[in-house]
Design a protein around this motif. Sequence first.
Motif: not given
Length: 357
Positions: A53-80
């Motif tokens: 969980x700590x790794x996921x939160x850290x990665x989410x923080x690093x990527x927060x609003x980093x892109x103009x557009x982000x696309x998930x190609x999988x319908x799962x909870x994590x990629x979405x």
Amino acid sequence: MGDVLLTTPLIRSMRRAWPDAHLEAMVFEDTASILEGNPDLDAVVKAPSRAKPSQGLRLAGELWRRYDLAISTQPGDRPTSFAILSGRKSVGMIDDNFNGRVKAMLLGRYARSRSDLHRVDETLQLADVIGIPRVPEIVAPRAAAPSPLQPDVPYAVVHAAPFFRYKQWHRDGWRRLAGHLLGKGLRVIATGGPGAAERAYLDGIWEGLDVVRADGALTWPELSSLMADARVFAGPDTSVTHLAAAVGCPTVALFGPTDPRRWGPWPASGLAEPWEAAGTIQRRGNVWLVQNPLPCMPCQLEGCLRHVQSHSLCLDEMPAEPVLRAVDEVLSSSKGGARGGVMAKTPLFKPSPSIAP
């Protein structure tokens, strides 16, 4: 690994539509090598396969609003979730259920997952959603130099070990195939992974045969280079077979329980005509797909016992003759196939943004 490879047509579509964009892909760290040398990407973000969980939160923080557009190609909870968190605009794939309807409200735009489409076509729905033309080309990893095992004589590549037991063909079939190729005057290069169990399995198949063993000896880009110049490749339903088809190698693919309409190898020139559910030998472009068409197939299940270490009767009883016949057709045929494509819908972006698929 194969699923990442089948996402590259969407990445190529985005690169062609937005040539000046900064384009990144986020994948699990153990699949990133299949994107090595991909000319459409500026960077690859590697996520832990089993993140704490700590790794996921850290990665989410690093990527927060980093892109103009982000696309998930999988319908799962994590990629979405990553698409919603990391993109100022977000697009994703959703399932047709309650969770999917919730995700649809959180995403800017979405496409519905569809098991009746080939995985490449299913993913390219996202190109339609963001309003760019489809480019249905799988992009293989690229090597800076030829494979160190590249011979200077005509050769065939055989990959006998799928990731799961229920996709295995039998030992006698592989041995007959190798003998047939050797009898045609071809050098036979047998590829495989580096794992001890897989190598032991291949020892039992290739014992006493004059084949060049390449278990664990090649990177994915080197494997692409090796197969690109082979006279023929033969393998089961696995990522290596998809890669062989993508680089344009004449490919003989052995399919059992898996439905080729959804997961059949995508020819280098595109899949102008969908695969049929079952047939002894089908050809599309540079791919020959061989099945043992029992009444129960393709069941799309994990073998007859419904788990990944199960046997599959359709493969256990598949005779060598249709495989050898497909190989003979390959060796007497040239590559072919037609390229497909569709027009774009309303564009989501006009300028070139920074994008993360």
